[in-house]
Design an enzyme around this catalytic site. Sequence first.
Site, PDB file in Angstrom:
ATOM      1  N   PHE A 140       0.869  -1.188   0.000  1.00  0.00           N
ATOM      2  CA  PHE A 140       0.000   0.000   0.000  1.00  0.00           C
ATOM      3  C   PHE A 140       0.898   1.228   0.000  1.00  0.00           C
ATOM      4  CE2 PHE A 140      -2.471   3.451   1.782  1.00  0.00           C
ATOM      5  CZ  PHE A 140      -3.587   3.394   0.966  1.00  0.00           C
ATOM      6  N   ASP A 225       9.268   2.491   1.523  1.00  0.00           N
ATOM      7  CA  ASP A 225       8.130   3.239   2.064  1.00  0.00           C
ATOM      8  C   ASP A 225       8.069   2.954   3.570  1.00  0.00           C
ATOM      9  OD1 ASP A 225       5.621   3.952   2.999  1.00  0.00           O
ATOM     10  OD2 ASP A 225       4.534   3.262   1.234  1.00  0.00           O
ATOM     11  N   LYS A 254       3.217   9.185   8.765  1.00  0.00           N
ATOM     12  CA  LYS A 254       2.219   9.053   9.834  1.00  0.00           C
ATOM     13  C   LYS A 254       2.597   9.669  11.196  1.00  0.00           C
ATOM     14  CE  LYS A 254      -0.083   5.034   7.879  1.00  0.00           C
ATOM     15  NZ  LYS A 254      -1.502   5.377   8.035  1.00  0.00           N
TER      16      LYS A 254
HETATM   17  C1  PLP Z   1       2.886   2.088   3.931  1.00  0.00           C
HETATM   18  C2  PLP Z   1       2.000   3.254   3.608  1.00  0.00           C
HETATM   19  N1  PLP Z   1       2.342   4.065   2.602  1.00  0.00           N
HETATM   20  C3  PLP Z   1       1.594   5.126   2.280  1.00  0.00           C
HETATM   21  C4  PLP Z   1       0.433   5.434   2.957  1.00  0.00           C
HETATM   22  C5  PLP Z   1      -0.386   6.627   2.560  1.00  0.00           C
HETATM   23  O1  PLP Z   1      -0.249   7.606   3.530  1.00  0.00           O
HETATM   24  P1  PLP Z   1      -1.318   8.805   3.608  1.00  0.00           P
HETATM   25  O2  PLP Z   1      -2.628   8.213   3.982  1.00  0.00           O
HETATM   26  O3  PLP Z   1      -0.758   9.739   4.643  1.00  0.00           O
HETATM   27  O4  PLP Z   1      -1.355   9.430   2.254  1.00  0.00           O
HETATM   28  C6  PLP Z   1       0.043   4.605   4.025  1.00  0.00           C
HETATM   29  C7  PLP Z   1      -1.217   4.887   4.749  1.00  0.00           C
HETATM   30  O5  PLP Z   1      -1.807   4.030   5.357  1.00  0.00           O
HETATM   31  C8  PLP Z   1       0.847   3.492   4.357  1.00  0.00           C
HETATM   32  O6  PLP Z   1       0.507   2.669   5.364  1.00  0.00           O
END
Ligand code: PLP
Length: 399
Positions: A140, A225, A254
């Site tokens: 994700f 990520d 986050k």
């Molecule tokens: C691993 C990862 N990358 C990217 C995101 C996207 O982040 P945002 O919701 O702040 O755009 C999330 C959100 O849950 C995530 O868990």
Amino acid sequence: MSKAFETLAARDAASICHTYARYPLAVAHGRGSRLYDLDGNEYIDLLSGIAVTSLGHAHPEIVETMAEQAARLTHTCNLLYHAEGPALAEKLLATCYAGKVFFANSGAEANEGAIKLARRYMRTIKEREAYEIVTLQGSFHGRTLATLTATGQDKIKDGFAPLPEGFVTVPFNDPDALAAAVTDRTAAVMVEMVQGEIGVRPLSEEFVAALEELRRKHGFLLIVDEVQTGLCRTGKFWAHQHYGITPDIFTAAKPLANGLPMGAVLMCEEAARGFAPGSHGTTFGGGPLLCAVAAKVLDIMQRDHLAQRAAELGLYLGGLLEELRQDMPDKVAEIRGLGLMIGVELAVPGKPVWEELLKRGFIVNLVGERVLRLLPPLIIEQQDLELFALALGAILRKA
Ligand SMILES: Cc1ncc(COP(=O)(O)O)c(C=O)c1O
């Protein structure tokens, strides 16, 4: 459900565009690892707003920093310098080997920036037609068009075609599939060290070793990520530090400002050459209020040894959950995770268990049909984790 909740839920349904399957809970205030609903009922928060409020709710030093900075300077725009920017950047860079940071507003935006940086670095510095981004199934990476295309889950892409070109997804933890997908067109391979949204799945050492070998051979960039795993959550400051690797680019978001919207793209000096003035930007990213709060978050994380605390509490909770699995192998299939990022894969349907936990005052996340995802604040007390394990045990015994 109380009258106050029903009234609020009805107003919400009538006025807010519904893209979330919300829980039957409206929160009025929070303190530490506790949340309180509209009727004053107390909950133990094992979700932290999905890995965001790592320092808990209403942390007094964060509240104080926020108020002080808001009274001095909130926003300047990125055409002007302000001292809070480099003060935070220096603290972040001191936690890793990266040489530069770009501040964004969210995880998706940080990942979008990482993808843009990898492509632009290949075009302008390496002068190569390497633009493909290889990602893993189950990943994700966000909800913008590029990051949802990078995301290895079809349901996230549903209805949004045509999607941007140049993304390839390969099976999770499969070195052969990765080797087959990487070509001279590959700009970057982008991974999470522990996939969160699919149910807490760490990358295997074997996969990471193969990835590193391919990286040396093909010269693509490695993007990690760390939006969910970063900033002490997994028991080290960055999850990639468990694997002893040095990604070219990695992203955070986050917990960075403990609930204020902030993301960051961290990059080694070489990759940083890919961006030049005018090539990327944002209005709000890295504003003084966000930077001051995030700098305080980092100070507290280091002063209070929160990475170590996450490692120790993760072992403690993991141990309690493992006991449950051994007692009830027909109810609990597997315990996975790193630090305070834990997945409990049930062998029974998850929804009734999750509902009963909420009724008993424990907020957890259910991913898919059967995985309880636990992301408690890193300041949570050990006894709260014990209370949770006791409640889960009691619920599963009756399930
Ligand atoms: C691993 C990862 N990358 C990217 C995101 C996207 O982040 P945002 O919701 O702040 O755009 C999330 C959100 O849950 C995530 O868990």
